[in-house]
Design a protein around this motif. Structure first.
Motif, short mmCIF file in Angstrom:
data_model
loop_
_atom_site.label_atom_id
_atom_site.label_comp_id
_atom_site.label_asym_id
_atom_site.label_seq_id
_atom_site.Cartn_x
_atom_site.Cartn_y
_atom_site.Cartn_z
N ALA A 55 0.12 -3.90 -6.58
CA ALA A 55 0.77 -4.83 -7.52
C ALA A 55 1.20 -6.10 -6.80
CB ALA A 55 1.97 -4.14 -8.15
N ALA A 56 0.48 -6.47 -5.74
CA ALA A 56 0.92 -7.61 -4.92
C ALA A 56 0.04 -8.84 -5.10
CB ALA A 56 0.97 -7.20 -3.44
N GLY A 57 -0.76 -8.87 -6.18
CA GLY A 57 -1.66 -10.01 -6.40
C GLY A 57 -0.94 -11.18 -7.06
N LEU A 74 0.86 6.86 -14.91
CA LEU A 74 0.62 7.67 -13.70
C LEU A 74 1.61 8.82 -13.60
CD1 LEU A 74 -0.02 4.67 -11.37
CD2 LEU A 74 -1.63 6.54 -11.65
N ASP A 75 2.82 8.58 -14.06
CA ASP A 75 3.88 9.59 -13.98
C ASP A 75 3.55 10.82 -14.83
OD1 ASP A 75 6.36 10.08 -12.72
OD2 ASP A 75 7.43 9.75 -14.59
N ARG A 76 2.65 10.64 -15.81
CA ARG A 76 2.24 11.77 -16.67
C ARG A 76 1.24 12.68 -15.96
NH1 ARG A 76 -0.27 8.83 -21.22
NH2 ARG A 76 -0.63 10.85 -22.17
N ALA A 77 0.67 12.23 -14.85
CA ALA A 77 -0.31 13.05 -14.11
C ALA A 77 0.46 13.98 -13.18
CB ALA A 77 -1.26 12.15 -13.33
N ARG A 78 0.55 15.25 -13.55
CA ARG A 78 1.46 16.17 -12.86
C ARG A 78 1.00 16.53 -11.45
NH1 ARG A 78 5.23 16.91 -16.56
NH2 ARG A 78 6.46 18.01 -15.02
N LEU A 79 -0.27 16.23 -11.12
CA LEU A 79 -0.72 16.53 -9.75
C LEU A 79 -0.24 15.48 -8.75
CD1 LEU A 79 -4.40 17.76 -10.29
CD2 LEU A 79 -2.39 19.13 -9.73
N LEU A 80 0.33 14.38 -9.25
CA LEU A 80 0.82 13.33 -8.32
C LEU A 80 2.29 13.60 -8.01
CD1 LEU A 80 -0.68 10.09 -9.92
CD2 LEU A 80 -1.42 11.25 -7.82
N SER A 81 2.61 13.72 -6.70
CA SER A 81 4.02 13.97 -6.38
C SER A 81 4.78 12.70 -6.05
CB SER A 81 4.15 14.99 -5.26
OG SER A 81 3.18 14.77 -4.29
N SER A 82 4.13 11.71 -5.45
CA SER A 82 4.82 10.43 -5.17
C SER A 82 3.92 9.26 -5.54
CB SER A 82 5.14 10.29 -3.67
OG SER A 82 5.91 11.34 -3.22
N LEU A 83 4.57 8.16 -5.91
CA LEU A 83 3.86 6.92 -6.23
C LEU A 83 4.33 5.86 -5.23
CD1 LEU A 83 4.46 6.86 -10.14
CD2 LEU A 83 2.66 8.06 -8.87
N VAL A 84 3.38 5.23 -4.55
CA VAL A 84 3.71 4.15 -3.62
C VAL A 84 3.31 2.84 -4.30
CG1 VAL A 84 3.16 3.08 -1.39
CG2 VAL A 84 3.34 5.58 -1.57
N VAL A 85 4.28 1.99 -4.60
CA VAL A 85 3.99 0.72 -5.27
C VAL A 85 3.98 -0.38 -4.21
CG1 VAL A 85 4.71 -0.88 -7.07
CG2 VAL A 85 5.16 1.57 -7.34
N VAL A 86 2.85 -1.12 -4.18
CA VAL A 86 2.69 -2.18 -3.18
C VAL A 86 2.98 -3.52 -3.86
CG1 VAL A 86 1.14 -3.18 -1.47
CG2 VAL A 86 0.87 -0.78 -2.13
N VAL A 87 4.03 -4.21 -3.41
CA VAL A 87 4.43 -5.47 -4.05
C VAL A 87 4.53 -6.59 -3.01
CG1 VAL A 87 5.71 -4.48 -6.00
CG2 VAL A 87 6.89 -4.83 -3.82
N ALA A 88 4.48 -7.82 -3.49
CA ALA A 88 4.72 -8.97 -2.60
C ALA A 88 6.18 -8.93 -2.17
CB ALA A 88 4.40 -10.26 -3.35
N GLY A 98 -0.35 -7.47 1.21
CA GLY A 98 -0.88 -8.53 2.06
C GLY A 98 -1.67 -9.54 1.24
N PRO A 99 -2.36 -10.48 1.92
CA PRO A 99 -3.03 -11.58 1.21
C PRO A 99 -4.18 -11.15 0.29
CG PRO A 99 -3.30 -11.78 3.62
CD PRO A 99 -2.36 -10.66 3.39
N GLN A 100 -4.98 -10.16 0.70
CA GLN A 100 -6.08 -9.67 -0.15
C GLN A 100 -5.75 -8.27 -0.65
OE1 GLN A 100 -8.59 -11.73 -0.79
NE2 GLN A 100 -7.75 -13.21 0.65
N ARG A 101 -6.41 -7.87 -1.75
CA ARG A 101 -6.19 -6.52 -2.28
C ARG A 101 -6.42 -5.47 -1.20
NH1 ARG A 101 -8.66 -2.15 -4.18
NH2 ARG A 101 -7.90 -1.11 -6.06
N GLN A 102 -7.48 -5.67 -0.42
CA GLN A 102 -7.81 -4.72 0.65
C GLN A 102 -6.63 -4.53 1.62
OE1 GLN A 102 -11.72 -5.54 2.26
NE2 GLN A 102 -11.16 -4.67 4.23
N ARG A 147 -4.47 -1.07 2.34
CA ARG A 147 -4.28 -0.53 3.69
C ARG A 147 -2.80 -0.33 3.98
NH1 ARG A 147 -6.12 -4.48 6.21
NH2 ARG A 147 -4.09 -5.26 6.87
N LEU A 148 -1.97 -1.28 3.57
CA LEU A 148 -0.54 -1.17 3.82
C LEU A 148 0.07 -0.03 2.98
CD1 LEU A 148 0.03 -5.00 3.97
CD2 LEU A 148 0.42 -3.40 5.87
N GLY A 149 -0.45 0.15 1.78
CA GLY A 149 0.01 1.27 0.94
C GLY A 149 -0.34 2.62 1.55
N LEU A 150 -1.53 2.69 2.17
CA LEU A 150 -1.98 3.95 2.79
C LEU A 150 -1.07 4.35 3.95
CD1 LEU A 150 -5.86 3.43 2.87
CD2 LEU A 150 -4.56 4.96 1.36
#
Ligand code: CTP
Ligand code: MG
Length: 248
Positions: free
Chosen positions: A9-11, A40-54, A81-85, A89-92
């Motif tokens: 979400a950093a674009g 995403l919160d409705r998908a019960r197999l996901l335990s954490s959400l990492v939100v990438v922001v500026a 970061g500057p590009q989505r990529q 990477r920073l979210g990972l």
């Protein structure tokens, strides 16, 4: 199996052209990012959400999460970061220590369903890399840009630049990539590290796996999981989300 999501979400949202970037735009009375996180919160197999922001949106994002929670999953913020990529990477780098599957998703796609997320997790745990995509529905044309310096008439200058058809392509084996793109964590981390080392830039994560000789398996998605890119997409999302809100 332990699955997390990275939501990028950093674009800047340049193609939409609004002052506020897409994830923070109000759509049907809620910021777009909140719609996406609720899906995403409705998908019960996901335990954490990492939100990438500026970095300059972090405070706003925390306010939104407090105002529109609670969420079932744990939510963490990290800087993009500057590009989505770069943002991916920073979210990972911010996943739970025990996370072995990561679901990478665009904040600008609020209509993702839990079934599609779960299908992508199942495929990624077997095959390593899963790409949600839909078959091309329209006929595909390859076009070229004709010299737009000298419009033939005043009307044609309204459609500028002028493009003409070169050929019709077969759509038989063409699928349109969406997100989520879901991976075994060591595989996608290694691919992003290699891309950084070798200065390779791509527009989606699956392309890195393809480039480095891996196999990406398709997970059939839904056309409604479109990405809000242009003002037209925003109007469509507004209509769908408003209709959805009034059904409840
Ligand atoms: N994104 C990101 N970091 C970036 C660029 C994009 O996290 N440096 C995110 C966007 O916030 C969006 C998703 O990646 O949720 C898909 O990108 P796109 O639709 O291209 O969004 P923007 O880059 O914001 O829009 P534009 O390309 O029109 O500027
Ligand atoms: Mg972009």
């Amino acid at each position: 199996m332990h699955a997390n999501a990275v939501i990028v979400a950093a674009g800047k949202g340049e193609r939409l052209g609004t002052r506020v970037p897409k994830p923070f735009l109000p759509v049907a009375e809620l910021p777009l990012l909140v719609h996406t996180l609720r899906s995403l919160d409705r998908a019960r197999l996901l335990s954490s959400l990492v939100v990438v922001v500026a970095p300059e949106r972090e405070a706003l994002c925390r306010e939104l999460l407090n105002a529109h929670g609670p969420f079932r999953s744990a939510i963490r913020l990290t800087h993009g970061g500057p590009q989505r990529q770069d943002s991916v990477r920073l979210g990972l780098a911010a996943l739970d220590a025990e996370c072995d599957i990561v679901v990478i998703h665009d904040a600008a796609r609020p209509f993702i369903s839990p079934d599609v997320i779960h299908a992508s997790i199942r495929v990624a745990s077997q095959a390593g890399a899963a790409l949600v995509a839909v078959p091309a529905a329209d006929t595909l044309k390859r076009v070229e840009q004709v010299d737009d310096e000298t419009p033939l008439s005043t009307e044609s200058s309204l459609i500028s630049p002028v493009r003409t058809v070169v050929e019709t392509l077969s759509r038989q084996d063409v699928w349109l990539a969406q997100t989520p793109q879901t991976f075994r964590v060591p595989l996608i981390r290694a691919a992003h590290q290699r891309a950084l080392d070798e200065a390779i830039q791509v527009t989606d994560d699956a392309a890195l796996i393809e480039k480095f000789g891996g196999t990406v398996q398709i997970v059939p998605g839904e056309r409604r999981n479109f990405k809000i890119t242009t003002p037209d997409d925003l109007r469509m999302a507004e209509a769908l989300l408003s209709a959805h809100a009034s059904e409840r």
